[in-house]
Write an enzyme that holds these catalytic residues in place. Sequence first.
Site, PDB file in Angstrom:
ATOM      1  CD  GLU B  60      -1.805  -2.355   1.527  1.00 51.10           C
ATOM      2  OE1 GLU B  60      -0.644  -2.612   1.927  1.00 51.10           O
ATOM      3  OE2 GLU B  60      -2.694  -3.229   1.471  1.00 51.10           O
ATOM      4  CG  HIS B 129      -9.416  -6.426   8.741  1.00 49.36           C
ATOM      5  ND1 HIS B 129      -8.165  -6.571   9.292  1.00 49.36           N
ATOM      6  CD2 HIS B 129      -9.362  -7.033   7.524  1.00 49.36           C
ATOM      7  CE1 HIS B 129      -7.395  -7.257   8.444  1.00 49.36           C
ATOM      8  NE2 HIS B 129      -8.095  -7.537   7.371  1.00 49.36           N
TER       9      HIS B 129
END
Lengths: 325, 327
Positions: B60, B129
């Site tokens: 990322e 998450h």
Amino acid sequence: MQSVEQRDEVEMLSLMLLIRRFEERASQQYQAQKIGGFCHLYIGQEAVVAGAIAAVRDDDYVITAYRDHAHALARGTSADACMAELFGKEAGCSRGLGGSMHFFNRQNHMYGGHAIVGAHVPLAVGLAFAIKYRGEDRVTLCFFGDGAINQGSFHEALNLAALFKLPIVFICENNLFAMGTSVKRSTSLKQIVDRAEGYDIPGEIVDGMNFREVRDKIAEIVHSIRKEPHPAFVEIRTYRYRGHSMSDPASYRTKQELEKYRLDDPITRLRAQLTREGKLTNEQFDQIDKHAKETVLASVKFAEKSPELPLDKLYDYTYANGAKP
Amino acid sequence: MREITYRQALNEALAEELERDPDVFLMGEEVAEYNGAYKVSQGLLERFGPRRIIDTPISENGFAGLGVGAAMVGLRPIIEFMTFSFSLVAFDQVVNNAPNMFTMSGGQFNIPITFRGPNGPAHQLGATHSHATEPLYANSPGLKICTPATPRDAKGLLKTAVRDNNPVLVLEAELLYSSKGMVEPPDEELLIPLGRAEVKREGSDVSIICYAQTVRLALATAAKLEEEDISAEIVDLRSIKPLDEKAIFDSVAKTHRVVIVEQDRPFCGVGAEVCYRIQKNVFDELDAPILRVSQEDVPMPYNERLEKAVLPNADKLIAAVKKVCYA
Ligand SMILES: Cc1ncc(C[n+]2csc(CCOP(=O)(O)OP(=O)(O)O)c2C)c(N)n1
Ligand SMILES: [Mg+2]
């Protein structure tokens, strides 16, 4: 100190069977909606964790990513505590607060269960740092997937481990895919193990479907690390039989590929080896498998009837002293 | 108008912008061959080819930074985060490079980039998450942030984001991808300006200010409140930054009572800013203190019941509304 050769192979086969039966049951319970969130199964990769665990002591450190049920079981976490975690119950190994991707067991030196790809690799280096800092002869086993090797955190961690000569084995469980992305499409190297070379860390490729090869290779490395701390890297070639998670149909790979690996099944292989050598009869194998199934079935019953963490304890696990800010 | 899903709406927006401007490309994990982890980019690889629909490794920080660099020389990247929880790995690029570049370079380099993907808690994904990242990014001058709650807003806001000359975050929501709504036909250009809230339901007794996943909750709750003769006005912020002060103040002037329902945590959350602006600018319009319904201030537990207890819900919202209405 327990030496490696003493770990009974039949016992390790039992562990592999326990893992497989546990995962099959978890899959079924997920479909029955008893388990929520994401759930990643380890079926096919059993020889990796079993081989690695067979090569270390109980007081060595273990840390892994989110495909972690097997690592917790291998570290002696009971099937009850693992299943209860999946069910979100207080008796779970993380009190039902972590879920499938966040299994922990402090007592047995299982340091998680980490769901951000690559994020735990520096943590593993920290565990190894603490070992050296305290002058202990423990070793850290850091498991991660092939998908983790392209994260910055992974690279920074390897360099730190090499620079500080820390006692750690980086174990790449190369199952060829990160979700739907094959290693070929994610990584510029011909082979993952070459990552280690870039940091002057010794690296080897190991057949992850062969329990004995995994165990012997890691035992050798661990032996060397205990004498003089240093990092090491193993690329263990393995395969996951199921999709990435419960919601992945795995249509990016062929049936033939899957069949090829299934024929090389790690459990079947170890069983055959032991049978050939007269160390295991068919009756004994059936007995072990029956026991694994019963243990897992009992864990479902246990998880089902276990209570959840009461609502009034919601704030008890945010700060270590339990205080509300 | 026709009914489509939020997912389809985003897909149309991507396709239309890719079609319109050859400098636009889409990059992220599993966006191409897998058609997106949540299937938002379905069919785009087939249509636009691998030069413009690009799968990445799990890196990322790397591909977010690649996007910022490409934007420095005039490309218009759309960077997909599989979820915004993973954007934290790229935090440095999103917060330190993308929004600072224009200032630091004395106006020489603007960064026309779109970061998009699902944001906020979904269902039982646990602490790592489930992040609602909007307050983290809202604290960075130079970023724009929108939070579409309906298919129409998703399409119109994403298209506008891609055309904006600054870094824009389009915070989608996993739990909204399959939701349906009416959207203009594809041959009608749909652009919804950033910084423009929308009254999703008119009301007279209380203003419920919401965004993203809490819009559905607010609308459903308004229907329940109606049965108790409380008329709630639902103001969907749609953009967190810029913030549509006028729409907020207009509604407050009408109802004189405010509840903010947000999907993030309470401390320094979006609602705190909205609340501050209301009391500073239209204090005299208020007949009651403003209340906020947000998450509890804890990392997200996996356990379903505890997760429910952490999240905003109808009961909490109704209780807050009744309190401000002295009902
Ligand atoms: C930082 C980050 N990005 C993306 C994801 C989503 N994600 C979860 S698992 C995964 C694939 C990882 O593959 P690999 O490391 O090979 O492990 P395996 O699943 O094969 O065990 C991805 C992309 C994540 N959890 N964290
Ligand atoms: Mg993998």
